[in-house]
Design a protein around this motif. Structure first.
Motif, PDB file in Angstrom:
ATOM      1  N   TYR A 184       0.826  -1.205   0.000  1.00 20.17           N
ATOM      2  CA  TYR A 184       0.000   0.000   0.000  1.00 20.17           C
ATOM      3  C   TYR A 184       0.859   1.254   0.000  1.00 20.17           C
ATOM      4  O   TYR A 184       0.573   2.215  -0.729  1.00 20.17           O
ATOM      5  CB  TYR A 184      -0.950   0.028   1.197  1.00 20.17           C
ATOM      6  CG  TYR A 184      -1.694   1.342   1.291  1.00 20.17           C
ATOM      7  CD1 TYR A 184      -2.772   1.603   0.456  1.00 20.17           C
ATOM      8  CD2 TYR A 184      -1.267   2.352   2.167  1.00 20.17           C
ATOM      9  CE1 TYR A 184      -3.434   2.825   0.497  1.00 20.17           C
ATOM     10  CE2 TYR A 184      -1.923   3.572   2.212  1.00 20.17           C
ATOM     11  CZ  TYR A 184      -3.010   3.812   1.377  1.00 20.17           C
ATOM     12  OH  TYR A 184      -3.648   5.029   1.413  1.00 20.17           O
TER      13      TYR A 184
ATOM     14  N   PHE B 297     -14.052   0.426  -2.917  1.00 19.00           N
ATOM     15  CA  PHE B 297     -13.600   0.351  -1.530  1.00 19.00           C
ATOM     16  C   PHE B 297     -13.384  -1.086  -1.075  1.00 19.00           C
ATOM     17  O   PHE B 297     -12.662  -1.340  -0.107  1.00 19.00           O
ATOM     18  CB  PHE B 297     -14.620   1.051  -0.624  1.00 19.00           C
ATOM     19  CG  PHE B 297     -14.262   1.036   0.841  1.00 19.00           C
ATOM     20  CD1 PHE B 297     -13.042   1.530   1.288  1.00 19.00           C
ATOM     21  CD2 PHE B 297     -15.160   0.528   1.776  1.00 19.00           C
ATOM     22  CE1 PHE B 297     -12.715   1.513   2.644  1.00 19.00           C
ATOM     23  CE2 PHE B 297     -14.841   0.511   3.123  1.00 19.00           C
ATOM     24  CZ  PHE B 297     -13.620   1.005   3.553  1.00 19.00           C
TER      25      PHE B 297
ATOM     26  N   TYR C  62      -9.996  -2.468   0.078  1.00 17.30           N
ATOM     27  CA  TYR C  62      -9.475  -1.796   1.266  1.00 17.30           C
ATOM     28  C   TYR C  62     -10.077  -2.380   2.534  1.00 17.30           C
ATOM     29  O   TYR C  62      -9.368  -2.608   3.526  1.00 17.30           O
ATOM     30  CB  TYR C  62      -9.732  -0.286   1.172  1.00 17.30           C
ATOM     31  CG  TYR C  62      -8.995   0.354   0.022  1.00 17.30           C
ATOM     32  CD1 TYR C  62      -7.793   1.005   0.220  1.00 17.30           C
ATOM     33  CD2 TYR C  62      -9.500   0.273  -1.284  1.00 17.30           C
ATOM     34  CE1 TYR C  62      -7.097   1.577  -0.849  1.00 17.30           C
ATOM     35  CE2 TYR C  62      -8.813   0.833  -2.353  1.00 17.30           C
ATOM     36  CZ  TYR C  62      -7.610   1.477  -2.126  1.00 17.30           C
ATOM     37  OH  TYR C  62      -6.920   2.017  -3.188  1.00 17.30           O
TER      38      TYR C  62
ATOM     39  N   ARG D  76      -7.113   4.860   4.336  1.00 19.39           N
ATOM     40  CA  ARG D  76      -6.266   4.489   3.196  1.00 19.39           C
ATOM     41  C   ARG D  76      -6.954   4.794   1.865  1.00 19.39           C
ATOM     42  O   ARG D  76      -6.343   5.328   0.932  1.00 19.39           O
ATOM     43  CB  ARG D  76      -5.886   3.003   3.269  1.00 19.39           C
ATOM     44  CG  ARG D  76      -4.827   2.678   4.305  1.00 19.39           C
ATOM     45  CD  ARG D  76      -4.265   1.271   4.110  1.00 19.39           C
ATOM     46  NE  ARG D  76      -5.263   0.251   4.341  1.00 19.39           N
ATOM     47  CZ  ARG D  76      -5.564  -0.269   5.532  1.00 19.39           C
ATOM     48  NH1 ARG D  76      -4.927   0.150   6.619  1.00 19.39           N
ATOM     49  NH2 ARG D  76      -6.485  -1.201   5.650  1.00 19.39           N
ATOM     50  N   PHE D  77      -8.225   4.440   1.780  1.00 19.40           N
ATOM     51  CA  PHE D  77      -8.970   4.700   0.553  1.00 19.40           C
ATOM     52  C   PHE D  77      -9.066   6.200   0.289  1.00 19.40           C
ATOM     53  O   PHE D  77      -8.874   6.666  -0.845  1.00 19.40           O
ATOM     54  CB  PHE D  77     -10.366   4.091   0.658  1.00 19.40           C
ATOM     55  CG  PHE D  77     -11.225   4.280  -0.561  1.00 19.40           C
ATOM     56  CD1 PHE D  77     -11.113   3.429  -1.647  1.00 19.40           C
ATOM     57  CD2 PHE D  77     -12.152   5.309  -0.639  1.00 19.40           C
ATOM     58  CE1 PHE D  77     -11.899   3.588  -2.776  1.00 19.40           C
ATOM     59  CE2 PHE D  77     -12.944   5.492  -1.756  1.00 19.40           C
ATOM     60  CZ  PHE D  77     -12.817   4.628  -2.829  1.00 19.40           C
TER      61      PHE D  77
ATOM     62  N   ALA E 220      -4.082  -2.926  -1.086  1.00 15.40           N
ATOM     63  CA  ALA E 220      -4.951  -1.986  -0.375  1.00 15.40           C
ATOM     64  C   ALA E 220      -4.845  -2.036   1.144  1.00 15.40           C
ATOM     65  O   ALA E 220      -5.458  -1.206   1.815  1.00 15.40           O
ATOM     66  CB  ALA E 220      -6.410  -2.230  -0.781  1.00 15.40           C
TER      67      ALA E 220
END
Length: 497
Positions: free
Chosen positions: A197, A233, A236, A264-265, A324
């Motif tokens: 990531y 999403f 993630y 993170r998204f 992710a």
């Protein structure tokens, strides 16, 4: 009108050549896909419809006609239906299939009205989340015998629709959504293809507006379209080790690791153009095809589009898993599937099952998968093997040029799913394989606009903090689930693999 007549004449000749064995499946589809949708639909006995007409009898359809109701009206799919119907008619003289196209936007209302009017919809493909309700209302025929004939072991995990111990759906496709990336842009910046990531975020950030304001880091969207944010999403939340709910329907969106997934998204989405904070799927395709994005998340259809319309972009593109999160990094993704159902009171169920088997197995099913290679991936192991053999032996065309793309999508299908129908597949940082487990309150979580989509818009457009937006949304999701269960106290989840 004369153009449609000419196309119809050409299509009739093609069907005759196919039945006579003068051309094969590939030759037929290549020629037929260049004809108009109007001619293709007319040739398979159907048309567009806005409102289903009423009926009155228990089995009120024509026993010589199998109805096929679909929302698919693209030339490739209609050409495919023409091919399978022509061969079916050869083997069943006096029998045929009539294709009816209706609108995707109102398919639930359309089918509900059809059932109320006793319309024989024959073979149809509703939203996966509708199967349970349609089965409980008595609208679906059991397909246990067809599943046994095909062989239960031939189905990829999580693709069968099992309710009360019986099969009610035959899958027609399964796919995965991965990341397209610009190899040339990474090379120019001296960056590796991301596998973690942190590398992914760094690359998206580094390439954002590197060559001007029109160059964005990523094409990925959130918005009001139902389940659109869920698609993007999904990796993630899965790679945080959780899902929205567990297999029993208990809320898990409130877990702290999910909050980190939201962060993170969000951090990735900051490097998408603001126009994609309220967008549709086609906007992603447009931006990446124009060469304006370094990365884009999408299933296989994007590859077919850029290969056809943006060769320079395609030749500099690779496909990779989505890195992710920390749990099973790059191994868990979004994937959607479709299943055919059979109307419980269709006129000739045995004949319809025979046609349904042809649609979903063997060389004919392979032909369907190859209408959009990499997107309509086969859900049957035997057909997937045929496709892999076809790719391996290809020496020209899309299959030869884009072997690496296709294999990347195929590799990820077993672990690509959607929370609305694979509820709880990832829970407590464990994943034991893809499942089918309907989330019965899915329409309340992913309406238009969906709850998670609103959450991301609140963060990205209104400046709300990740913590506040996530907590508010988790609370609302829990309330929606509790309200549904209060109205359905006897509900129990039914997990199938």
């Amino acid at each position: 009108m004369s153009s449609v007549r000419n196309d119809l004449d050409q299509l009739r000749r093609l069907r005759g050549q196919l039945v006579a064995g003068d051309i094969g499946r590939r030759g037929f589809l290549t020629a037929a896909m260049g004809l108009s949708s109007a001619a293709l639909l007319t040739a398979c006995g159907g048309g567009l419809t806005q409102q289903p007409a009423g009926g009155s009898s228990e089995r009120n359809g024509d026993p010589n006609v199998i109805p096929l109701y679909t929302v698919e009206n693209d030339p490739a799919t209609l050409a495919y239906y023409n091919m399978v119907i022509a061969k079916f008619e050869k083997d069943h003289p006096g029998k045929t299939v009539k294709v009816t196209v209706y609108a995707d936007a109102n398919q639930l209302q359309y089918l509900t009205t059809a059932f109320q009017n006793n319309v024989d919809v024959g073979i149809f493909s509703p939203a996966v989340s509708s199967f349970s309700d349609f089965q409980q209302a008595g609208h679906l025929a059991e397909l246990d015998d067809l599943v046994e004939e095909i062989g239960k072991d031939d189905f990829l995990p999580g693709t069968r629709i099992v309710i009360g111990g019986h099969d009610y759906g035959i899958p027609l496709q399964s796919n995965s959504s991965l990341v397209y990336y610009r190899k040339d842009l990474l090379d120019a910046a001296g960056l590796p293809v991301p596998t973690s990531y942190d590398e992914y975020l760094n690359a998206v950030k580094a390439l954002h507006q590197r060559d001007g304001e029109n160059q964005v880091g990523i094409a990925m969207a959130v918005g009001a379209t139902a389940q659109l944010p869920l698609q993007f999403f999904a990796p993630y939340i899965y790679q945080s080790g959780w899902d929205y709910f567990d297999t029993e329907g208990k809320l898990t969106f409130d877990q702290p690791e999910v909050r980190d997934a939201v962060q993170r998204f969000t951090d990735i989405m900051k490097y998408a153009p603001k126009s994609l904070y309220n967008a549709a799927y086609g906007d992603i395709v447009t931006i990446y095809s124009a060469g304006q994005a370094a990365f884009a998340t999408f299933p296989g259809r994007l590859g077919v589009t850029i290969d056809d319309r943006a060769a320079k972009v395609a030749d500099n593109t690779g496909v990779m898993p989505v890195p992710a999160g920390p749990f099973m990094t790059g191994q868990l993704h979004f994937g959607s599937g479709q299943q055919y159902g059979l109307y419980a009171r269709t006129s000739d169920p045995d004949l319809a099952k025979d046609f349904l088997r042809r649609l979903t197995t063997g060389e004919d099913a392979l032909a369907f998968a190859l209408t959009v290679p990499g997107h309509l991936l086969p859900p049957m192991k035997s057909v997937l093997k045929l496709m892999q053999d076809k790719i391996a032996g290809a020496t020209d065309g899309y299959l030869a040029k884009r072997k690496e793309w296709l294999q990347a999508f195929i590799d990820q299908v077993p672990n690509a799913m959607t929370s609305s129908v694979s509820m709880g597949a990832v829970t407590g940082k464990t994943f034991d394989g893809k499942i089918l487990n309907m989330c019965p309150w899915a329409p309340d979580i992913w309406p238009s606009p969906p709850l998670d989509g609103t959450m991301f818009q609140d963060i990205l457009l209104k400046g709300e903090s990740v913590d506040a937006a996530w907590q508010k949304t988790a609370k609302l999701m829990g309330e929606k689930a509790d309200a549904w269960r209060a109205k359905n106290p006897d509900w129990k989840p039914e997990v199938s693999r």
